[in-house]
Design a protein around this motif. Structure first.
Motif, PDB file in Angstrom:
ATOM      1  N   GLU A 164      41.136  56.430   1.478  1.00  0.00           N
ATOM      2  CA  GLU A 164      42.523  56.104   1.123  1.00  0.00           C
ATOM      3  C   GLU A 164      42.569  54.780   0.360  1.00  0.00           C
ATOM      4  OE1 GLU A 164      44.928  58.190   1.783  1.00  0.00           O
ATOM      5  OE2 GLU A 164      43.732  59.553   3.005  1.00  0.00           O
ATOM      6  N   LYS A 165      43.252  54.770  -0.781  1.00  0.00           N
ATOM      7  CA  LYS A 165      43.359  53.557  -1.589  1.00  0.00           C
ATOM      8  C   LYS A 165      44.567  52.728  -1.177  1.00  0.00           C
ATOM      9  CE  LYS A 165      41.005  55.060  -5.813  1.00  0.00           C
ATOM     10  NZ  LYS A 165      41.107  55.192  -7.289  1.00  0.00           N
ATOM     11  N   PHE A 166      44.423  51.413  -1.253  1.00  0.00           N
ATOM     12  CA  PHE A 166      45.532  50.515  -0.978  1.00  0.00           C
ATOM     13  C   PHE A 166      46.516  50.556  -2.149  1.00  0.00           C
ATOM     14  CE2 PHE A 166      42.665  49.162   2.211  1.00  0.00           C
ATOM     15  CZ  PHE A 166      43.387  48.462   3.157  1.00  0.00           C
ATOM     16  N   PHE A 222      40.945  52.748  17.577  1.00  0.00           N
ATOM     17  CA  PHE A 222      40.338  52.649  16.238  1.00  0.00           C
ATOM     18  C   PHE A 222      38.857  52.996  16.344  1.00  0.00           C
ATOM     19  CE2 PHE A 222      44.080  50.106  16.122  1.00  0.00           C
ATOM     20  CZ  PHE A 222      44.540  50.126  14.812  1.00  0.00           C
ATOM     21  N   GLU A 223      38.407  53.926  15.512  1.00  0.00           N
ATOM     22  CA  GLU A 223      37.015  54.358  15.533  1.00  0.00           C
ATOM     23  C   GLU A 223      36.430  54.342  14.120  1.00  0.00           C
ATOM     24  OE1 GLU A 223      36.695  58.173  17.350  1.00  0.00           O
ATOM     25  OE2 GLU A 223      37.414  57.518  19.315  1.00  0.00           O
ATOM     26  N   LYS A 224      35.402  53.515  13.926  1.00  0.00           N
ATOM     27  CA  LYS A 224      34.639  53.483  12.679  1.00  0.00           C
ATOM     28  C   LYS A 224      35.529  53.300  11.454  1.00  0.00           C
ATOM     29  CE  LYS A 224      31.064  56.505  14.601  1.00  0.00           C
ATOM     30  NZ  LYS A 224      30.325  57.798  14.464  1.00  0.00           N
ATOM     31  N   ILE A 225      36.390  52.295  11.515  1.00  0.00           N
ATOM     32  CA  ILE A 225      37.235  51.964  10.367  1.00  0.00           C
ATOM     33  C   ILE A 225      36.410  51.078   9.425  1.00  0.00           C
ATOM     34  CG2 ILE A 225      39.356  50.868   9.573  1.00  0.00           C
ATOM     35  CD1 ILE A 225      39.823  53.388  11.158  1.00  0.00           C
ATOM     36  N   ILE A 226      36.145  51.582   8.224  1.00  0.00           N
ATOM     37  CA  ILE A 226      35.282  50.894   7.257  1.00  0.00           C
ATOM     38  C   ILE A 226      36.039  50.698   5.954  1.00  0.00           C
ATOM     39  CG2 ILE A 226      33.104  50.996   5.978  1.00  0.00           C
ATOM     40  CD1 ILE A 226      32.039  52.856   8.170  1.00  0.00           C
ATOM     41  N   PHE A 227      35.964  49.486   5.414  1.00  0.00           N
ATOM     42  CA  PHE A 227      36.574  49.170   4.114  1.00  0.00           C
ATOM     43  C   PHE A 227      35.468  49.044   3.063  1.00  0.00           C
ATOM     44  CE2 PHE A 227      39.278  47.402   7.439  1.00  0.00           C
ATOM     45  CZ  PHE A 227      40.505  47.969   7.135  1.00  0.00           C
ATOM     46  N   HIS A 228      35.694  49.651   1.904  1.00  0.00           N
ATOM     47  CA  HIS A 228      34.724  49.612   0.811  1.00  0.00           C
ATOM     48  C   HIS A 228      35.370  48.946  -0.408  1.00  0.00           C
ATOM     49  CE1 HIS A 228      31.798  52.459   2.636  1.00  0.00           C
ATOM     50  NE2 HIS A 228      32.889  52.971   3.197  1.00  0.00           N
ATOM     51  N   ASP A 275      40.762  48.161  -6.089  1.00  0.00           N
ATOM     52  CA  ASP A 275      40.196  49.474  -5.752  1.00  0.00           C
ATOM     53  C   ASP A 275      39.588  49.510  -4.359  1.00  0.00           C
ATOM     54  OD1 ASP A 275      40.880  50.441  -8.301  1.00  0.00           O
ATOM     55  OD2 ASP A 275      39.002  49.671  -9.156  1.00  0.00           O
ATOM     56  N   LEU A 276      40.183  48.765  -3.437  1.00  0.00           N
ATOM     57  CA  LEU A 276      39.717  48.778  -2.052  1.00  0.00           C
ATOM     58  C   LEU A 276      40.133  50.099  -1.390  1.00  0.00           C
ATOM     59  CD1 LEU A 276      38.431  47.098   0.276  1.00  0.00           C
ATOM     60  CD2 LEU A 276      40.758  46.391   0.871  1.00  0.00           C
ATOM     61  N   ILE A 277      39.219  50.706  -0.630  1.00  0.00           N
ATOM     62  CA  ILE A 277      39.516  51.956   0.076  1.00  0.00           C
ATOM     63  C   ILE A 277      39.152  51.817   1.547  1.00  0.00           C
ATOM     64  CG2 ILE A 277      39.191  53.411  -1.972  1.00  0.00           C
ATOM     65  CD1 ILE A 277      36.451  54.199  -0.856  1.00  0.00           C
ATOM     66  N   VAL A 278      39.743  52.702   2.381  1.00  0.00           N
ATOM     67  CA  VAL A 278      39.476  52.672   3.813  1.00  0.00           C
ATOM     68  C   VAL A 278      39.035  54.052   4.254  1.00  0.00           C
ATOM     69  CG1 VAL A 278      41.921  53.131   4.327  1.00  0.00           C
ATOM     70  CG2 VAL A 278      40.450  52.158   6.103  1.00  0.00           C
TER      71      VAL A 278
END
Length: 511
Positions: free
Chosen positions: A32-34, A71-77, A185-188
Protein backbone atom coordinates in the motif's frame (compact mmCIF):
# COMPACT_ATOMS: atom_id res chain seq x y z
CA UNK A 1 -26.05 -9.23 -26.81
CA UNK A 2 -22.28 -9.24 -27.26
CA UNK A 3 -21.93 -6.54 -24.59
CA UNK A 4 -24.03 -8.63 -22.21
CA UNK A 5 -21.82 -11.68 -22.76
CA UNK A 6 -18.67 -9.60 -22.22
CA UNK A 7 -20.10 -8.20 -18.97
CA UNK A 8 -20.89 -11.69 -17.69
CA UNK A 9 -17.36 -12.84 -18.61
CA UNK A 10 -15.84 -9.95 -16.61
CA UNK A 11 -17.72 -10.81 -13.41
CA UNK A 12 -15.35 -13.65 -12.34
CA UNK A 13 -12.37 -11.39 -13.07
CA UNK A 14 -13.88 -8.67 -10.89
CA UNK A 15 -14.47 -11.17 -8.08
CA UNK A 16 -10.89 -12.44 -8.33
CA UNK A 17 -9.56 -8.90 -7.96
CA UNK A 18 -11.48 -8.31 -4.73
CA UNK A 19 -9.99 -11.38 -3.09
CA UNK A 20 -6.73 -9.50 -2.58
CA UNK A 21 -8.16 -6.26 -1.22
CA UNK A 22 -8.82 -7.37 2.32
CA UNK A 23 -9.27 -10.55 4.32
CA UNK A 24 -11.87 -9.17 6.67
CA UNK A 25 -10.73 -8.93 10.34
CA UNK A 26 -7.26 -9.88 9.17
CA UNK A 27 -6.33 -6.66 7.36
CA UNK A 28 -3.60 -7.39 4.82
CA UNK A 29 -1.40 -4.64 3.32
CA UNK A 30 0.14 -5.65 0.01
CA UNK A 31 2.42 -2.79 -0.97
CA UNK A 32 0.00 0.00 0.00
CA UNK A 33 1.37 3.42 -0.99
CA UNK A 34 1.21 6.45 1.26
CA UNK A 35 -1.16 9.12 -0.07
CA UNK A 36 -0.80 12.85 0.51
CA UNK A 37 -3.53 14.22 2.80
CA UNK A 38 -3.00 17.88 3.58
CA UNK A 39 0.55 18.18 4.83
CA UNK A 40 0.82 14.49 5.83
CA UNK A 41 1.25 11.16 4.04
CA UNK A 42 -1.30 8.54 5.09
CA UNK A 43 -2.31 4.88 4.67
CA UNK A 44 -5.66 3.86 6.14
CA UNK A 45 -5.06 0.61 8.01
CA UNK A 46 -8.71 -0.17 8.81
CA UNK A 47 -11.82 0.83 10.75
CA UNK A 48 -13.90 -1.57 12.82
CA UNK A 49 -16.39 -1.56 15.64
CA UNK A 50 -14.90 -3.49 18.57
CA UNK A 51 -16.62 -4.48 21.79
CA UNK A 52 -14.85 -4.11 25.10
CA UNK A 53 -12.88 -6.97 26.64
CA UNK A 54 -14.60 -6.29 29.93
CA UNK A 55 -18.35 -6.44 30.51
CA UNK A 56 -20.16 -3.14 30.74
CA UNK A 57 -23.76 -1.98 30.70
CA UNK A 58 -23.60 -1.17 26.98
CA UNK A 59 -22.33 -4.61 25.93
CA UNK A 60 -23.79 -7.80 27.36
CA UNK A 61 -22.07 -10.12 24.87
CA UNK A 62 -18.43 -9.20 25.50
CA UNK A 63 -17.73 -11.57 28.38
CA UNK A 64 -15.11 -14.26 28.69
CA UNK A 65 -12.67 -13.26 25.96
CA UNK A 66 -10.29 -10.51 24.94
CA UNK A 67 -10.60 -7.80 22.32
CA UNK A 68 -7.44 -6.57 20.67
CA UNK A 69 -5.70 -5.15 17.61
CA UNK A 70 -2.47 -7.01 16.88
CA UNK A 71 0.29 -5.85 14.52
CA UNK A 72 2.14 -8.64 12.72
CA UNK A 73 5.16 -8.18 10.44
CA UNK A 74 4.46 -4.58 9.47
CA UNK A 75 7.32 -3.62 7.11
CA UNK A 76 7.96 -0.29 5.38
CA UNK A 77 9.93 -0.19 2.12
CA UNK A 78 11.57 2.82 0.45
CA UNK A 79 13.26 2.87 -3.00
CA UNK A 80 17.02 2.35 -3.11
CA UNK A 81 17.64 5.75 -4.69
CA UNK A 82 16.09 7.44 -1.63
CA UNK A 83 17.85 5.23 0.92
CA UNK A 84 20.73 7.58 1.71
CA UNK A 85 19.52 9.35 4.86
CA UNK A 86 17.96 8.78 8.24
CA UNK A 87 14.24 9.55 8.15
CA UNK A 88 11.73 10.95 10.56
CA UNK A 89 9.42 8.60 12.40
CA UNK A 90 6.67 6.66 10.60
CA UNK A 91 3.88 6.29 13.11
CA UNK A 92 1.01 3.83 13.56
CA UNK A 93 -1.88 5.58 15.32
CA UNK A 94 -4.90 3.75 16.75
CA UNK A 95 -7.74 5.89 18.10
CA UNK A 96 -11.41 5.60 18.95
CA UNK A 97 -13.69 7.72 16.76
CA UNK A 98 -14.66 9.96 19.68
CA UNK A 99 -10.98 10.93 20.01
CA UNK A 100 -10.59 12.00 16.37
CA UNK A 101 -10.08 15.64 17.38
CA UNK A 102 -6.91 14.67 19.26
CA UNK A 103 -5.14 14.09 15.91
CA UNK A 104 -3.91 17.28 14.21
CA UNK A 105 -4.41 20.93 15.05
CA UNK A 106 -4.43 24.46 13.69
CA UNK A 107 -2.71 27.72 14.53
CA UNK A 108 -4.93 30.74 15.31
CA UNK A 109 -8.01 28.93 14.06
CA UNK A 110 -6.61 28.37 10.55
CA UNK A 111 -6.65 25.28 8.38
CA UNK A 112 -6.28 22.05 10.31
CA UNK A 113 -2.98 20.22 9.82
CA UNK A 114 -1.95 16.68 10.81
CA UNK A 115 1.78 17.45 10.84
CA UNK A 116 3.20 20.17 13.03
CA UNK A 117 3.77 23.43 11.10
CA UNK A 118 6.21 26.22 11.85
CA UNK A 119 3.47 28.39 13.39
CA UNK A 120 2.37 25.59 15.72
CA UNK A 121 5.99 24.89 16.66
CA UNK A 122 6.41 28.56 17.66
CA UNK A 123 3.46 28.16 20.02
CA UNK A 124 5.33 25.29 21.68
CA UNK A 125 2.54 22.73 21.23
CA UNK A 126 4.52 20.35 19.00
CA UNK A 127 7.81 19.73 17.19
CA UNK A 128 7.91 20.81 13.55
CA UNK A 129 7.64 17.90 11.14
CA UNK A 130 6.04 15.51 13.66
CA UNK A 131 2.45 14.24 13.79
CA UNK A 132 0.29 16.31 16.15
CA UNK A 133 -1.19 14.04 18.81
CA UNK A 134 -2.83 15.06 22.09
CA UNK A 135 -3.95 12.71 24.89
CA UNK A 136 -7.65 11.93 25.17
CA UNK A 137 -9.50 13.80 27.90
CA UNK A 138 -11.34 10.63 28.97
CA UNK A 139 -8.36 8.24 28.81
CA UNK A 140 -4.91 9.87 28.76
CA UNK A 141 -3.28 6.64 27.52
CA UNK A 142 -5.12 6.98 24.20
CA UNK A 143 -4.61 7.33 21.24
CA UNK A 144 -2.06 4.53 20.98
CA UNK A 145 1.00 5.66 19.02
CA UNK A 146 4.19 3.83 18.13
CA UNK A 147 6.52 4.04 15.19
CA UNK A 148 9.79 3.30 13.45
CA UNK A 149 12.27 5.23 11.30
CA UNK A 150 14.89 4.45 8.63
CA UNK A 151 18.52 4.58 9.74
CA UNK A 152 21.24 5.57 7.29
CA UNK A 153 20.88 3.71 3.99
CA UNK A 154 18.34 1.13 5.19
CA UNK A 155 15.71 0.26 2.60
CA UNK A 156 13.49 -1.61 5.04
CA UNK A 157 12.12 -0.66 8.46
CA UNK A 158 10.18 -3.22 10.52
CA UNK A 159 7.61 -2.22 13.12
CA UNK A 160 7.90 -4.35 16.29
CA UNK A 161 5.00 -6.75 16.83
CA UNK A 162 2.52 -5.29 19.26
CA UNK A 163 -0.95 -6.08 20.61
CA UNK A 164 -3.33 -3.36 21.84
CA UNK A 165 -5.95 -4.39 24.38
CA UNK A 166 -9.40 -2.84 23.79
CA UNK A 167 -11.08 -1.93 27.08
CA UNK A 168 -13.80 0.37 25.72
CA UNK A 169 -16.51 -0.41 23.17
CA UNK A 170 -16.22 1.86 20.14
CA UNK A 171 -15.33 2.37 16.48
CA UNK A 172 -11.55 2.13 16.19
CA UNK A 173 -9.41 3.49 13.37
CA UNK A 174 -5.83 2.72 12.36
CA UNK A 175 -3.68 5.05 10.28
CA UNK A 176 -0.02 4.88 9.25
CA UNK A 177 1.24 8.47 8.99
CA UNK A 178 4.56 10.23 8.30
CA UNK A 179 5.51 13.85 7.65
CA UNK A 180 8.86 13.35 5.82
CA UNK A 181 8.81 14.87 2.34
CA UNK A 182 11.92 12.86 1.44
CA UNK A 183 10.18 9.51 1.91
CA UNK A 184 8.87 9.26 -1.62
CA UNK A 185 7.12 6.13 -2.90
CA UNK A 186 7.06 4.63 0.58
CA UNK A 187 4.96 1.44 0.83
CA UNK A 188 3.75 -0.75 3.70
CA UNK A 189 3.35 -4.53 3.88
CA UNK A 190 2.13 -6.91 6.56
CA UNK A 191 -1.13 -7.38 8.41
CA UNK A 192 -3.11 -6.46 11.49
CA UNK A 193 -5.55 -8.76 13.30
CA UNK A 194 -8.71 -7.26 14.83
CA UNK A 195 -10.63 -9.41 17.31
CA UNK A 196 -13.89 -9.05 19.22
CA UNK A 197 -14.75 -11.00 22.41
CA UNK A 198 -17.05 -13.36 20.52
CA UNK A 199 -14.71 -13.91 17.58
CA UNK A 200 -13.10 -12.23 14.60
CA UNK A 201 -16.32 -10.93 13.07
CA UNK A 202 -16.27 -7.09 12.92
CA UNK A 203 -18.61 -5.52 15.46
CA UNK A 204 -21.01 -4.00 12.93
CA UNK A 205 -21.42 -7.40 11.22
CA UNK A 206 -21.71 -9.54 14.37
CA UNK A 207 -25.52 -9.18 14.78
CA UNK A 208 -26.01 -10.26 11.15
CA UNK A 209 -24.75 -13.77 11.91
CA UNK A 210 -27.66 -14.42 14.30
CA UNK A 211 -30.05 -12.57 12.00
CA UNK A 212 -29.29 -14.82 9.04
CA UNK A 213 -29.66 -17.82 11.32
CA UNK A 214 -33.21 -16.72 12.17
CA UNK A 215 -33.95 -15.92 8.51
CA UNK A 216 -32.79 -19.41 7.51
CA UNK A 217 -35.26 -20.86 10.02
CA UNK A 218 -38.03 -18.59 8.71
CA UNK A 219 -37.42 -19.71 5.12
CA UNK A 220 -37.45 -23.36 6.23
CA UNK A 221 -40.86 -22.87 7.88
CA UNK A 222 -42.21 -21.10 4.79
CA UNK A 223 -40.72 -23.82 2.58
CA UNK A 224 -42.36 -26.60 4.62
CA UNK A 225 -45.77 -24.93 4.29
CA UNK A 226 -45.36 -24.33 0.57
CA UNK A 227 -43.94 -27.75 -0.34
CA UNK A 228 -46.65 -29.57 1.63
CA UNK A 229 -49.31 -27.68 -0.31
CA UNK A 230 -47.40 -28.30 -3.52
CA UNK A 231 -47.24 -32.05 -2.85
CA UNK A 232 -50.94 -32.29 -1.93
CA UNK A 233 -52.21 -30.50 -5.02
CA UNK A 234 -49.47 -31.19 -7.55
CA UNK A 235 -52.03 -31.90 -10.25
CA UNK A 236 -53.47 -28.39 -9.86
CA UNK A 237 -50.11 -26.53 -9.85
CA UNK A 238 -49.83 -23.48 -12.14
CA UNK A 239 -46.65 -22.27 -13.91
CA UNK A 240 -46.71 -19.21 -11.62
CA UNK A 241 -46.55 -21.47 -8.55
CA UNK A 242 -43.51 -23.23 -10.00
CA UNK A 243 -41.78 -19.84 -10.21
CA UNK A 244 -42.67 -19.11 -6.57
CA UNK A 245 -41.18 -22.49 -5.60
CA UNK A 246 -37.91 -21.48 -7.29
CA UNK A 247 -37.79 -18.16 -5.38
CA UNK A 248 -38.36 -19.93 -2.03
CA UNK A 249 -35.61 -22.45 -2.80
CA UNK A 250 -33.15 -19.71 -3.75
CA UNK A 251 -34.05 -17.79 -0.59
CA UNK A 252 -33.37 -20.81 1.62
CA UNK A 253 -29.97 -21.36 -0.01
CA UNK A 254 -29.07 -17.67 0.17
CA UNK A 255 -29.86 -17.32 3.90
CA UNK A 256 -27.98 -20.54 4.71
CA UNK A 257 -24.90 -19.40 2.77
CA UNK A 258 -24.88 -16.00 4.48
CA UNK A 259 -25.08 -17.71 7.87
CA UNK A 260 -22.19 -20.07 7.05
CA UNK A 261 -20.23 -17.13 5.60
CA UNK A 262 -20.44 -15.12 8.82
CA UNK A 263 -19.85 -18.18 11.01
CA UNK A 264 -16.64 -19.13 9.18
CA UNK A 265 -15.58 -15.48 9.15
CA UNK A 266 -16.11 -15.24 12.92
CA UNK A 267 -14.11 -18.39 13.68
CA UNK A 268 -11.11 -17.90 11.38
CA UNK A 269 -10.87 -14.14 10.88
CA UNK A 270 -10.58 -14.69 7.12
CA UNK A 271 -13.72 -14.30 5.07
CA UNK A 272 -14.46 -17.36 2.88
CA UNK A 273 -14.54 -15.66 -0.50
CA UNK A 274 -16.13 -18.63 -2.28
CA UNK A 275 -19.11 -18.82 0.09
CA UNK A 276 -19.53 -15.03 -0.04
CA UNK A 277 -19.59 -15.02 -3.83
CA UNK A 278 -22.16 -17.82 -3.95
CA UNK A 279 -24.35 -16.06 -1.38
CA UNK A 280 -24.15 -12.78 -3.32
CA UNK A 281 -24.89 -14.45 -6.68
CA UNK A 282 -27.82 -16.54 -5.42
CA UNK A 283 -29.27 -13.48 -3.69
CA UNK A 284 -29.00 -11.43 -6.86
CA UNK A 285 -30.62 -14.21 -8.92
CA UNK A 286 -33.44 -14.47 -6.36
CA UNK A 287 -34.14 -10.71 -6.40
CA UNK A 288 -34.05 -10.61 -10.21
CA UNK A 289 -36.42 -13.56 -10.62
CA UNK A 290 -38.75 -12.17 -7.94
CA UNK A 291 -39.03 -8.82 -9.76
CA UNK A 292 -39.62 -10.51 -13.10
CA UNK A 293 -42.32 -12.76 -11.59
CA UNK A 294 -44.11 -9.79 -10.00
CA UNK A 295 -43.97 -7.93 -13.32
CA UNK A 296 -45.32 -10.94 -15.23
CA UNK A 297 -48.14 -11.43 -12.71
CA UNK A 298 -48.98 -7.73 -13.00
CA UNK A 299 -49.29 -8.18 -16.76
CA UNK A 300 -51.66 -11.10 -16.17
CA UNK A 301 -49.36 -13.85 -17.41
CA UNK A 302 -50.71 -17.34 -16.72
CA UNK A 303 -53.88 -15.93 -15.21
CA UNK A 304 -55.57 -13.83 -17.88
CA UNK A 305 -53.17 -14.16 -20.79
CA UNK A 306 -51.21 -17.20 -22.06
CA UNK A 307 -48.02 -15.35 -23.12
CA UNK A 308 -46.38 -11.96 -22.83
CA UNK A 309 -46.23 -11.65 -26.59
CA UNK A 310 -43.80 -9.02 -27.83
CA UNK A 311 -43.00 -7.91 -24.27
CA UNK A 312 -41.00 -11.05 -23.47
CA UNK A 313 -37.70 -9.73 -24.86
CA UNK A 314 -38.11 -6.41 -23.04
CA UNK A 315 -38.77 -8.13 -19.71
CA UNK A 316 -35.71 -10.37 -20.17
CA UNK A 317 -33.52 -7.40 -21.10
CA UNK A 318 -34.63 -5.43 -18.02
CA UNK A 319 -34.03 -8.45 -15.80
CA UNK A 320 -30.55 -9.10 -17.23
CA UNK A 321 -29.56 -5.45 -16.79
CA UNK A 322 -30.79 -5.45 -13.19
CA UNK A 323 -28.87 -8.67 -12.47
CA UNK A 324 -25.57 -7.26 -13.75
CA UNK A 325 -25.92 -3.95 -11.89
CA UNK A 326 -26.94 -5.66 -8.62
CA UNK A 327 -24.26 -8.33 -8.89
CA UNK A 328 -21.46 -5.79 -9.27
CA UNK A 329 -22.80 -3.70 -6.35
CA UNK A 330 -23.13 -6.70 -4.03
CA UNK A 331 -19.70 -8.10 -4.95
CA UNK A 332 -18.00 -4.79 -4.23
CA UNK A 333 -19.85 -4.37 -0.92
CA UNK A 334 -19.39 -7.90 0.42
CA UNK A 335 -16.45 -9.80 -1.11
CA UNK A 336 -13.48 -9.12 1.15
CA UNK A 337 -14.76 -5.71 2.25
CA UNK A 338 -14.63 -4.45 5.84
CA UNK A 339 -14.34 -0.67 5.79
CA UNK A 340 -17.12 1.31 4.13
CA UNK A 341 -16.70 2.42 0.53
CA UNK A 342 -16.19 6.09 -0.18
CA UNK A 343 -19.39 8.01 -0.87
CA UNK A 344 -18.66 8.61 -4.56
CA UNK A 345 -17.82 4.97 -5.32
CA UNK A 346 -20.91 3.70 -3.53
CA UNK A 347 -23.17 6.25 -5.25
CA UNK A 348 -21.77 5.26 -8.64
CA UNK A 349 -22.79 1.65 -8.03
CA UNK A 350 -26.07 2.23 -6.17
CA UNK A 351 -27.55 4.72 -8.64
CA UNK A 352 -28.04 2.27 -11.58
CA UNK A 353 -29.73 -0.27 -9.29
CA UNK A 354 -32.02 2.41 -7.85
CA UNK A 355 -33.02 3.61 -11.34
CA UNK A 356 -33.77 0.05 -12.51
CA UNK A 357 -35.81 -0.62 -9.37
CA UNK A 358 -37.83 2.55 -10.01
CA UNK A 359 -38.44 1.41 -13.59
CA UNK A 360 -39.62 -1.99 -12.35
CA UNK A 361 -42.07 -0.33 -9.93
CA UNK A 362 -43.44 2.00 -12.59
CA UNK A 363 -43.94 -0.82 -15.09
CA UNK A 364 -45.51 -3.12 -12.47
CA UNK A 365 -48.14 -0.62 -11.32
CA UNK A 366 -48.92 0.50 -14.87
CA UNK A 367 -49.52 -3.14 -15.84
CA UNK A 368 -51.54 -3.81 -12.70
CA UNK A 369 -53.82 -0.86 -13.46
CA UNK A 370 -54.54 -2.16 -16.97
CA UNK A 371 -55.08 -5.71 -15.73
CA UNK A 372 -57.50 -4.60 -12.99
CA UNK A 373 -59.51 -2.54 -15.45
CA UNK A 374 -59.84 -5.47 -17.83
CA UNK A 375 -60.79 -7.89 -15.05
CA UNK A 376 -63.46 -5.49 -13.84
CA UNK A 377 -64.84 -5.01 -17.34
CA UNK A 378 -64.83 -8.76 -17.87
CA UNK A 379 -66.46 -9.25 -14.43
CA UNK A 380 -64.02 -11.99 -13.37
CA UNK A 381 -64.82 -11.62 -9.69
CA UNK A 382 -62.46 -14.24 -8.22
CA UNK A 383 -59.41 -13.10 -10.18
CA UNK A 384 -60.26 -9.45 -9.56
CA UNK A 385 -60.35 -10.05 -5.81
CA UNK A 386 -56.94 -11.73 -5.69
CA UNK A 387 -55.40 -9.04 -7.90
CA UNK A 388 -56.75 -6.29 -5.65
CA UNK A 389 -55.17 -7.96 -2.61
CA UNK A 390 -51.92 -8.35 -4.54
CA UNK A 391 -52.00 -4.66 -5.54
CA UNK A 392 -52.61 -3.56 -1.94
CA UNK A 393 -49.68 -5.67 -0.70
CA UNK A 394 -47.36 -4.17 -3.33
CA UNK A 395 -48.53 -0.64 -2.54
CA UNK A 396 -47.83 -1.13 1.17
CA UNK A 397 -44.38 -2.57 0.39
CA UNK A 398 -43.51 0.40 -1.85
CA UNK A 399 -44.70 2.96 0.72
CA UNK A 400 -42.73 1.25 3.50
CA UNK A 401 -39.66 1.06 1.22
CA UNK A 402 -39.78 4.78 0.46
CA UNK A 403 -40.11 5.57 4.16
CA UNK A 404 -37.17 3.32 5.02
CA UNK A 405 -35.02 4.85 2.28
CA UNK A 406 -35.67 8.29 3.81
CA UNK A 407 -34.67 6.95 7.23
CA UNK A 408 -31.55 5.33 5.77
CA UNK A 409 -30.49 8.62 4.17
CA UNK A 410 -31.12 10.43 7.46
CA UNK A 411 -29.19 7.79 9.41
CA UNK A 412 -26.13 7.90 7.16
CA UNK A 413 -26.09 11.68 6.83
CA UNK A 414 -25.96 11.95 10.64
CA UNK A 415 -23.39 9.20 11.08
CA UNK A 416 -20.45 10.40 9.01
CA UNK A 417 -17.87 8.79 11.32
CA UNK A 418 -19.77 5.50 11.88
CA UNK A 419 -20.42 6.26 15.52
CA UNK A 420 -23.77 4.41 15.30
CA UNK A 421 -22.11 1.21 14.04
CA UNK A 422 -23.95 -0.95 16.59
CA UNK A 423 -27.27 -0.09 14.88
CA UNK A 424 -26.03 -0.22 11.27
CA UNK A 425 -26.94 -3.91 10.84
CA UNK A 426 -30.65 -3.02 11.02
CA UNK A 427 -30.54 -1.33 7.60
CA UNK A 428 -29.64 -4.40 5.46
CA UNK A 429 -31.68 -6.65 7.76
CA UNK A 430 -34.84 -4.60 7.16
CA UNK A 431 -34.71 -5.13 3.39
CA UNK A 432 -34.44 -8.89 3.91
CA UNK A 433 -37.45 -8.86 6.27
CA UNK A 434 -39.50 -6.72 3.88
CA UNK A 435 -38.83 -8.95 0.86
CA UNK A 436 -39.57 -12.06 2.94
CA UNK A 437 -42.85 -10.55 4.14
CA UNK A 438 -43.93 -9.78 0.57
CA UNK A 439 -43.00 -13.33 -0.45
CA UNK A 440 -45.18 -14.69 2.38
CA UNK A 441 -48.14 -12.61 1.16
CA UNK A 442 -47.68 -13.94 -2.39
CA UNK A 443 -47.45 -17.50 -1.05
CA UNK A 444 -50.75 -17.06 0.81
CA UNK A 445 -52.52 -15.55 -2.20
CA UNK A 446 -51.27 -18.14 -4.69
CA UNK A 447 -50.80 -21.21 -2.50
CA UNK A 448 -51.49 -24.51 -4.33
CA UNK A 449 -55.00 -25.76 -3.57
CA UNK A 450 -57.82 -27.75 -5.09
CA UNK A 451 -59.19 -24.51 -6.55
CA UNK A 452 -55.92 -23.35 -8.12
CA UNK A 453 -57.19 -23.83 -11.66
CA UNK A 454 -59.80 -21.13 -11.25
CA UNK A 455 -56.92 -18.61 -11.28
CA UNK A 456 -55.46 -20.12 -14.45
CA UNK A 457 -55.83 -18.72 -17.95
CA UNK A 458 -58.95 -19.91 -19.73
CA UNK A 459 -59.09 -19.49 -23.50
CA UNK A 460 -62.87 -19.33 -23.63
CA UNK A 461 -63.13 -16.73 -20.89
CA UNK A 462 -60.20 -14.66 -22.12
CA UNK A 463 -60.37 -14.90 -25.91
CA UNK A 464 -60.21 -11.14 -26.35
CA UNK A 465 -58.27 -10.27 -23.19
CA UNK A 466 -54.75 -10.29 -24.59
CA UNK A 467 -55.44 -8.62 -27.91
CA UNK A 468 -54.88 -5.11 -26.59
CA UNK A 469 -52.65 -4.18 -23.66
CA UNK A 470 -53.72 -0.55 -23.38
CA UNK A 471 -57.40 -0.28 -24.36
CA UNK A 472 -60.45 -2.34 -23.61
CA UNK A 473 -61.96 -4.34 -26.47
CA UNK A 474 -65.55 -5.26 -27.13
CA UNK A 475 -66.38 -8.59 -25.56
CA UNK A 476 -67.91 -11.22 -27.78
CA UNK A 477 -70.78 -13.23 -26.34
CA UNK A 478 -69.70 -16.68 -25.21
CA UNK A 479 -71.72 -19.87 -25.52
CA UNK A 480 -70.43 -21.02 -22.10
CA UNK A 481 -70.39 -18.92 -18.93
CA UNK A 482 -67.11 -17.84 -17.35
CA UNK A 483 -65.77 -19.89 -14.46
CA UNK A 484 -65.41 -16.77 -12.31
CA UNK A 485 -69.09 -15.84 -12.12
CA UNK A 486 -72.52 -17.12 -12.98
CA UNK A 487 -74.65 -15.47 -15.64
CA UNK A 488 -78.28 -14.97 -14.67
CA UNK A 489 -80.63 -17.19 -16.76
CA UNK A 490 -82.30 -15.42 -19.64
CA UNK A 491 -85.99 -14.59 -19.32
CA UNK A 492 -88.06 -17.07 -21.31
CA UNK A 493 -91.39 -16.09 -22.80
CA UNK A 494 -94.25 -17.71 -20.93
CA UNK A 495 -96.21 -20.18 -23.01
CA UNK A 496 -99.86 -21.01 -22.78
CA UNK A 497 -101.33 -24.47 -22.45
CA UNK A 498 -101.41 -24.88 -26.23
CA UNK A 499 -97.74 -24.09 -26.53
CA UNK A 500 -98.14 -20.59 -27.97
CA UNK A 501 -96.33 -17.70 -26.52
CA UNK A 502 -97.93 -14.72 -24.82
CA UNK A 503 -97.01 -12.49 -27.75
CA UNK A 504 -98.87 -14.77 -30.13
CA UNK A 505 -102.01 -14.67 -27.96
CA UNK A 506 -101.94 -10.89 -27.84
CA UNK A 507 -101.56 -10.76 -31.60
CA UNK A 508 -104.61 -13.04 -32.01
CA UNK A 509 -106.64 -10.81 -29.72
CA UNK A 510 -105.74 -7.74 -31.73
CA UNK A 511 -106.90 -9.38 -34.90
Amino acid sequence: MLKLQNSIFLLPVLCFCFVFISDASVHVYNGEKFVSKGNAFVVHGGSEGIYSSFPDRHNITAIGSDSYIRFEKIIFHRPKEFANFSSRSIQAIVFEVEDRETIGGSAYGGQRAVCCTGDLAKLGVCSEGEVIIRPSTENPSWPKVFGISFDGDDEVATLPSKSIQITKTGMYNLYFIHCDLNLKDLIVEGKTVWKNPAGYLPGRMAPLMNFYGFMSLAFVILGIFWFLQYARFWREVLPLQNCITLVITLGMLEMALWYFDYTEFNESGIRPVGITMWAVTLGTIKRTIARIIILMVSMGYGVVRPTLGGLTSKVIMLGATFFLASEVLELVENVGAVSDLSGKARLFLVLPVAILDAFFILWIFTSLSATLNKLQARRMVVKLDIYRKFTNALAVAVIVSVGWICYELYFKSNDVYNEQWQKAWIIPAFWQVLSFSLLCVICVLWAPSQNSMRYAYSEEANEDFHKDDTTLTLIKPSTTPSKDFRIAPEARPVQGSNGASNSDLEEDKTE
